[in-house]
Scaffold this active site. Structure first.
Site, mmCIF file in Angstrom:
data_model
loop_
_atom_site.group_PDB
_atom_site.id
_atom_site.type_symbol
_atom_site.label_atom_id
_atom_site.label_comp_id
_atom_site.label_asym_id
_atom_site.label_seq_id
_atom_site.Cartn_x
_atom_site.Cartn_y
_atom_site.Cartn_z
ATOM 1 N N GLN A 198 -7.166 -1.530 -4.724
ATOM 2 C CA GLN A 198 -6.271 -2.588 -4.252
ATOM 3 C C GLN A 198 -5.499 -3.079 -5.468
ATOM 4 O OE1 GLN A 198 -6.379 -3.539 -0.656
ATOM 5 N NE2 GLN A 198 -7.250 -1.488 -0.862
ATOM 6 N N ARG A 218 -6.499 -9.662 -2.307
ATOM 7 C CA ARG A 218 -5.324 -9.161 -3.016
ATOM 8 C C ARG A 218 -4.627 -8.101 -2.159
ATOM 9 N NH1 ARG A 218 -7.103 -9.022 -7.624
ATOM 10 N NH2 ARG A 218 -5.338 -7.950 -8.566
ATOM 11 N N ALA A 239 -6.707 -11.347 4.979
ATOM 12 C CA ALA A 239 -6.848 -9.964 4.512
ATOM 13 C C ALA A 239 -5.662 -9.532 3.641
ATOM 14 C CB ALA A 239 -6.995 -9.037 5.714
ATOM 15 N N HIS A 240 -5.742 -8.341 3.129
ATOM 16 C CA HIS A 240 -4.721 -7.854 2.209
ATOM 17 C C HIS A 240 -3.337 -7.738 2.867
ATOM 18 C CE1 HIS A 240 -6.253 -3.434 2.951
ATOM 19 N NE2 HIS A 240 -5.880 -4.010 4.053
ATOM 20 N N ASN A 241 -2.338 -8.071 2.085
ATOM 21 C CA ASN A 241 -0.924 -7.918 2.481
ATOM 22 C C ASN A 241 -0.450 -8.941 3.507
ATOM 23 O OD1 ASN A 241 -1.238 -5.540 0.962
ATOM 24 N ND2 ASN A 241 -1.693 -4.376 2.808
#
Lengths: 351, 351, 351
Positions: A198, A218, A239-241
């Protein structure tokens, strides 16, 4: 811990019209029902107007309309709740940390800590990190490599920022929150999950609040982004993004899956869950524990779930829900049959 | 932090067929839409094929079929997503900890720390614990008595292992995770809850990942068991005596009650909850926020909950659900009546 | 770690009737199926009576009725599960901390730590805090200003108490729990959220247990209150101003919104969510993942949600739920039509 402020000083601080004794000493804040004779209270919700007469409070924050018939001391303001919000900080018993670095803190030689920042016991600040002026970093905090905390930030004890997490100005982060954890990124190869590094970071705007034990992962490639003025309650999972628009607020236990975008000025009640890769437009309100499985393109309120029932009745409803497709088909069949015997029957005319 | 790798080197690393300039410098990874002229991207999801032509990426990871008509530089591989997963680690800016013990760490005299392990600031390692070769124990971690971390493990800052937690090889544990907490074991005696000591431990297989603030309780008598290759996202709750089969993955906010067994290669989406003492067989997929109240004996997909609606419509649906038993009875009654007046009526023929 | 206790000693400890060899050495506890020849087991759930005959256990805790036909050694007690609960602590491998302050702990000069308390490595105890006799404060704990931990308490490593958190006697707090975080209090002014200082504290009764990563926010004005004997599992969220009655138990992942009051002897199963400002009376049981949107005034069991189905069937049910209002209206219409053609038709007679 007791603070004492005179009623006249509070009037001046708020720009309020004082009706009463400016020298009366105020030692705290309380609700209408609980306030004692040295405490200030307020009437914001008309529902509580019934407690006005009996309140023991030293003085009240009131709208002009409510102040008219009120015999006691009052600070007259246009918005009593907002005035209470402002005054509350004057009576906050939260300890203020002195500027300086605790001797036990471990700070990388090339990290930059503003002299007007406060770094608590056993804090760890890694290579290339930057702590702005007036920032408080609580005990046991970990600030990863190259991470940045803008001026005026306040981190409770035990907050973790991984590397490359950039936080704006005046951001408050409660204990146990983790920013920059490695998102859930795996490629499935013949049943075996292969980890995807990540490599993005986290970008947090100004005036954000992040609650106890909340996690913000991240980004997988680019950054996870939290807009200005966003307020996140406890135990939230981002969560990511994910991207969250300015001034959106989320109550506790919300979970947002990867790559979902949420607009500005949204409100998500407690326990709401969103699937990944969807878009929620601005000004959306989602009621508690709703499961959001697709994008929302129109402002408004949205819900899912069923209403609580006594368990015995619920078991019947739950069983019937599983028969619903059958019920609907049988109803359609009946409508056809009845339509045949009743000449003017248009069974679904109002459906 | 910038890493530069030549395209030819990446081709060699992946065993890919290079179509383009082997000396082109690659400095990072990005999506098709966001990649700049020194970044590598990939096409895994056919949905994104439309972004191929316009991508500014230095080069792309492509399947042979997609590479055919592509004018730019490409690394041709059988599975671009898997290739991206492998390459991602080359560009990961995550700091690598040097081997050795930070001077502030507190390590029991009879704990064993491999010389090739890295122990961070303020870590505490208790009596009889064993830290394998190549393990990273982040700052503020606590490793309880007799606990074991197998070789190649990576613990983020602030991970807690209670006593008697045995973790396999190459296990990644994110910040805030707690392994070995005392499960919720109480005997109710006349309304008063009496605590039951939780004397089992936790056994974690190889290649497991455990997310931010996830909790895995110790067993009441025997161990709680997490199989090889299991991936647990953030904020998950695993109660005492749970057993999870190899290569099962769970998204964030899943909660699993005590003594439940989950098979191999299962996938639980976010927010799923399972009651205790049930068995889920291998190869089960459970959609987000499903409430699992009984065992599952057949592989396949399972769901519960209701679909989101605008709140005003939802209120009507929710009210109707409470009337469902009545609706079903009335429908049955109607079918009887209509059956009497329509000679060929078999109302439930298709139900 | 092995403890050895003779069967006769256990009989004496429990006041049990021993049937068998008082000198037999017992080294641990296990289930009927898993117990080896030096382990004690128990029969509490009649469902497991089938495992009695085949058990390898050294001895069993049995009711008199079950002991009658049993050939092996037995400790006869009125309530085998309660007896197991009591005995479990004798075999608990949890390390006992020695009294005294670890040299790395940072303790404010005006904090009071009883000489019979144990303070772990890197613990931080702030000004005016008070740690009672026999209390264990684990490594990395943070005890805020003026906070109090009553005698006999046990705090796992890494527990955070903010300032003004008063905890009763014999309270157990698991790792990652946070008491006294700043609740989600904001006043919305023209779309911008203004923070309200949270000037109340947290008051926790005696004999309370608080699970891993559970969060209990401080009150906005008065205290958040947790009654005596309350048991909170992991990952629970208790918002500001909540009040929980004595001996109420909550399983993991429960979320309770601000200012809600819960009675005594209630049980909330996992994942239950409660909206704010409601009252739940005594002796209420709420099943897993129920959404509680209004007060409950009658003791009993309550539920919401839908039963799990195979995903393909669920999709049909979920679609039909959205049509439910239409279905109900069409049914009513049909009843009218059929009532016209069947002279004795009283379609809703049983509804």
């Amino acid at each position: 811990m007791t603070v004492t402020i005179k009623l006249g000083q509070l009037a001046e601080f708020l720009g309020a019209t004082l009706s009463g004794d400016p020298d009366k000493a105020i030692t705290g804040l309380a609700t209408l029902q609980e306030a004692g004779p040295t405490q200030l209270s307020f009437l914001a919700n008309p529902q509580y107007r019934k407690y006005l007469a009996g309140s023991q409070a030293a003085a009240l924050l009131l709208k002009a309309a409510d102040a008219e018939g009120f015999a006691g001391d009052a600070l007259v303001v246009p918005d009593p709740y907002a005035a209470y919000a402002r005054i509350s900080h004057l009576f906050d018993p939260k300890p203020k940390a002195a500027a300086g670095v605790h001797p036990t803190a471990v700070i990388a030689p090339d990290a930059v800590v503003d002299p007007a920042a406060s770094i608590g016991a056993f804090a760890v600040i890694e290579s290339g990190a930057h702590i702005g002026a007036g920032v408080t970093v609580g005990a046991h905090c970990f600030i990863g490599a190259r991470s940045v905390i803008g001026e005026g930030g306040w981190l409770a004890p035990r907050v973790t920022l991984y590397h490359d997490v950039r936080v704006g100005k005046r951001v408050v982060i409660q204990s146990g929150a983790v920013l920059g954890g490695e998102g859930f990124g795996f490629a499935n190869q013949k049943g075996i999950w292969q980890k995807i590094a990540q490599i993005g970071g986290v970008l947090v705007g100004d005036d954000v609040e992040i609650g106890v034990n909340t996690a913000i992962d991240r980004g997988a490639l680019a950054d996870t982004v939290i807009g200005n003025g966003v307020k996140l309650d406890n135990q939230i999972q981002i969560a990511h993004n994910v991207q969250i628009g300015d001034h959106t607020a989320m109550a506790a236990c919300v979970g947002i899956s990867g790559s979902t975008k949420i607009g500005k000025h949204c409100m998500l009640a407690g326990g709401v869950g969103l699937v990944g890769h969807i878009d929620i437009c601005d000004n959306v309100f989602i009621t508690g524990m709703t499961m959001v499985t697709h994008s929302i393109t129109e402002p408004g309120s949205y819900s899912s779930g069923t209403a609580m029932q006594p368990a015995a009745e619920w078991r019947k409803s739950a069983a019937r829900i599983r028969q619903l497709d059958d019920i609907a088909r049988r109803l359609r069949q009946l409508e056809k049959q009845v339509g045949e015997v009743t000449p003017d029957g248009n069974a679904s005319s109002d459906g």
